[in-house]
Design a protein around this motif. Structure first.
Motif, PDB file in Angstrom:
ATOM      1  N   ALA A   1      -4.511   5.928  25.297  1.00  0.00           N
ATOM      2  CA  ALA A   1      -5.888   5.431  25.126  1.00  0.00           C
ATOM      3  C   ALA A   1      -6.884   6.589  25.203  1.00  0.00           C
ATOM      4  CB  ALA A   1      -6.198   4.379  26.187  1.00  0.00           C
ATOM      5  N   SER A   2      -6.649   7.492  26.132  1.00  0.00           N
ATOM      6  CA  SER A   2      -7.523   8.669  26.246  1.00  0.00           C
ATOM      7  C   SER A   2      -7.414   9.541  25.005  1.00  0.00           C
ATOM      8  CB  SER A   2      -7.153   9.479  27.491  1.00  0.00           C
ATOM      9  OG  SER A   2      -7.333   8.714  28.656  1.00  0.00           O
ATOM     10  N   ARG A   3      -6.205   9.668  24.478  1.00  0.00           N
ATOM     11  CA  ARG A   3      -5.996  10.492  23.298  1.00  0.00           C
ATOM     12  C   ARG A   3      -6.689   9.892  22.081  1.00  0.00           C
ATOM     13  NH1 ARG A   3      -5.486  15.527  21.778  1.00  0.00           N
ATOM     14  NH2 ARG A   3      -3.965  15.893  20.114  1.00  0.00           N
ATOM     15  N   ILE A   4      -6.648   8.593  21.934  1.00  0.00           N
ATOM     16  CA  ILE A   4      -7.315   7.928  20.812  1.00  0.00           C
ATOM     17  C   ILE A   4      -8.829   8.111  20.916  1.00  0.00           C
ATOM     18  CG2 ILE A   4      -7.808   5.671  19.771  1.00  0.00           C
ATOM     19  CD1 ILE A   4      -4.899   4.890  20.707  1.00  0.00           C
ATOM     20  N   ALA A   5      -9.359   7.943  22.119  1.00  0.00           N
ATOM     21  CA  ALA A   5     -10.797   8.121  22.326  1.00  0.00           C
ATOM     22  C   ALA A   5     -11.234   9.541  21.971  1.00  0.00           C
ATOM     23  CB  ALA A   5     -11.153   7.806  23.771  1.00  0.00           C
ATOM     24  N   GLU A   6     -10.361  10.482  22.222  1.00  0.00           N
ATOM     25  CA  GLU A   6     -10.653  11.892  21.946  1.00  0.00           C
ATOM     26  C   GLU A   6     -10.603  12.204  20.457  1.00  0.00           C
ATOM     27  OE1 GLU A   6      -8.188  16.059  22.640  1.00  0.00           O
ATOM     28  OE2 GLU A   6      -7.977  14.449  24.111  1.00  0.00           O
ATOM     29  N   LEU A   7      -9.691  11.573  19.721  1.00  0.00           N
ATOM     30  CA  LEU A   7      -9.433  11.952  18.328  1.00  0.00           C
ATOM     31  C   LEU A   7     -10.121  11.072  17.286  1.00  0.00           C
ATOM     32  CD1 LEU A   7      -5.575  12.655  18.466  1.00  0.00           C
ATOM     33  CD2 LEU A   7      -7.426  14.342  18.453  1.00  0.00           C
ATOM     34  N   ALA A   8     -10.351   9.788  17.584  1.00  0.00           N
ATOM     35  CA  ALA A   8     -10.822   8.854  16.551  1.00  0.00           C
ATOM     36  C   ALA A   8     -12.295   9.074  16.220  1.00  0.00           C
ATOM     37  CB  ALA A   8     -10.602   7.418  17.005  1.00  0.00           C
ATOM     38  N   PRO A   9     -12.636   9.282  14.938  1.00  0.00           N
ATOM     39  CA  PRO A   9     -14.046   9.436  14.550  1.00  0.00           C
ATOM     40  C   PRO A   9     -14.891   8.217  14.908  1.00  0.00           C
ATOM     41  CG  PRO A   9     -12.608  10.159  12.775  1.00  0.00           C
ATOM     42  CD  PRO A   9     -11.731   9.518  13.807  1.00  0.00           C
TER      43      PRO A   9
END
Length: 439
Positions: free
Chosen positions: A134-142
């Protein structure tokens, strides 16, 4: 407007989930990095054997409702709900799970998410993985926080995967928002309308449900196999013991059948990964019993080899051994951690002339065990055999005529590794019948 569904990873889980989502009426796009697999699926065929799946999938591929691609950008542009169904094998040389395929899927998809969507993990992962992703998605998703994560573990049984997807005994979803819950309620609306129970929980609990369920099932199998060891020492009959235990509703008879033990791509690696993760969390003592569960399971294989050697008068040298079964379970062509092939290979290493037959898993077995000899029929495998080992519980073997088979073997000796053959029938046809945990 119904959400459009994508499925990342098209193995047993992903291909089944994609086909079943199409069956439920959704537009579905499946994605895999293997172009050969994608080409096979795009033609309406499946690259493995699973009852009912190809018949379910083909019409939806033909209609265009279900498509497949190797392009993650196409996937990101198409989907509203993205299911991650990639494999999480055991790390080489370790107990821990290899989650690199899950990480790779998220790392490839997230930077391409430019509109609100939901990513749903279905892969079996160590507890804590969803929180990290979830943290990784928040970091990468425009699109930022509008790209959410949920966890929705699968509980499929190979051989019954279509039924278990379309008519599950429960749905579990780990979510952090009502919007994520509502999205999954929409996806599974028809199942919920049928009365399928829904458990809504946090990420960690949803991850643990799968590993806890598999650990319990593995423990139950190893329990009755431990009782088989005691029965062998005491001259008791584990089949009668199991039958008596099964009448107790607190115990019941499912997964309480003694035999060669469990294999496959789930139970062995999942209990080992669970132990490894518990150790990382400082809770390793809570799961030390799973080490014995694993050890009991492996001992059954060694015991079958010992019994086979006894039936060959103490040595496999110059003896022909027929092995009925290669898949880890019936109604599947999956040979991952197959007890049957493990036993076959051990007998061969000890000098036996081994010939294997399986109704569906022959191609996979040949690729993985090129040193073994394979036959096209059970009778071809048994011709001239000094002992027959029944190691995968296919209906074909249960229904076989032991009198007819007895006419082509060198010696009428059978070892029933699954306690599935009828001892009275086989002994009546002149066979010496032995089974794990029985006198």
């Amino acid at each position: 407007m119904a959400p459009r569904i994508t499925v990342i990873g098209t193995g047993y889980l992903g291909a089944t989930h994609a086909a079943c989502m199409a069956e439920l009426g959704f537009e579905v796009l499946g994605m895999d990095v293997d172009p050969d697999k994608v080409a096979t699926l795009a033609s309406g065929r499946i690259p493995f054997w699973e009852p009912e799946l190809e018949e379910l999938m083909a019409p939806h591929v033909a209609s265009g409702r279900l498509r497949f691609t190797t392009d993650v950008a196409e996937l990101a542009a198409f989907g509203d709900v993205h299911f991650v169904c990639v494999n999480t094998p055991q790390r080489k040389g370790e107990f821990a799970a290899d989650v690199s395929y899950v990480d790779a899927a998220v790392n490839a998809l997230a930077p391409l998410l430019e509109r609100p969507c939901l990513i749903v993990g279905k892969s079996t992962v160590p507890v804590g993985t969803a929180d990290r992703l979830a943290s990784r998605i928040a970091e990468l998703a425009p699109v930022g926080a509008a790209a959410e994560l949920a966890w929705n573990p699968e509980f499929l049984r190979e051989g019954f995967a279509v039924r278990d997807t379309l008519h599950p005994d429960r749905l579990v979803i780990g979510v952090r928002s009502r919007a994520a819950e509502d999205s999954l309620r929409e996806v599974y609306a028809s199942l919920l309308a049928e009365g399928v129970p829904l458990v809504v929980t946090d990420f960690a609990t949803s991850e643990l449900v799968k590993t806890a369920a598999n650990s319990f099932l593995a423990t139950k199998i190893s329990f009755i196999n431990a009782m088989a060891e005691v029965c062998e020492a005491a001259g008791a009959d584990v089949e009668q013991l199991s039958e008596a235990l099964a009448f107790d509703p607190r115990i019941n008879g499912r997964f309480l059948k003694a035999g060669l033990g469990f294999g496959g791509g789930c139970l062995p690696k999942d209990i080992r990964a669970f132990m490894a993760r518990a150790g990382e969390l400082g809770a390793d003592q809570a799961l030390t019993f799973l080490r014995e569960v694993d050890a009991i399971n492996m001992r059954r294989r060694f015991r079958m080899v010992d019994l086979a050697r006894e039936q060959c008068d103490g040595s496999f040298l110059g003896r022909r051994v027929a092995v009925f079964g290669a898949a880890f379970k019936p109604n599947s062509d999956d040979i991952r951690d197959s007890p049957a092939l493990n036993v076959a290979a051990q007998v061969q290493l000890q000098g036996g002339e081994v010939t294997v037959y399986d109704p569906k898993a022959m191609d996979n077995a040949r690729k993985m065990y090129p040193g073994l000899t394979f036959a096209e029929t059970a009778f071809d495998a048994a011709r001239g055999a000094h002992v027959v080992l029944h190691l995968t519980e296919w209906a074909e073997f249960r229904e076989m005529d032991p009198a007819e088979l007895g006419g082509i073997v060198a010696q009428r000796r059978v070892l029933d590794g699954r306690n599935a053959l009828d001892p009275v029938r086989w002994r009546g046809a002149g066979w010496t019948y032995r089974a794990l945990g029985r006198p």
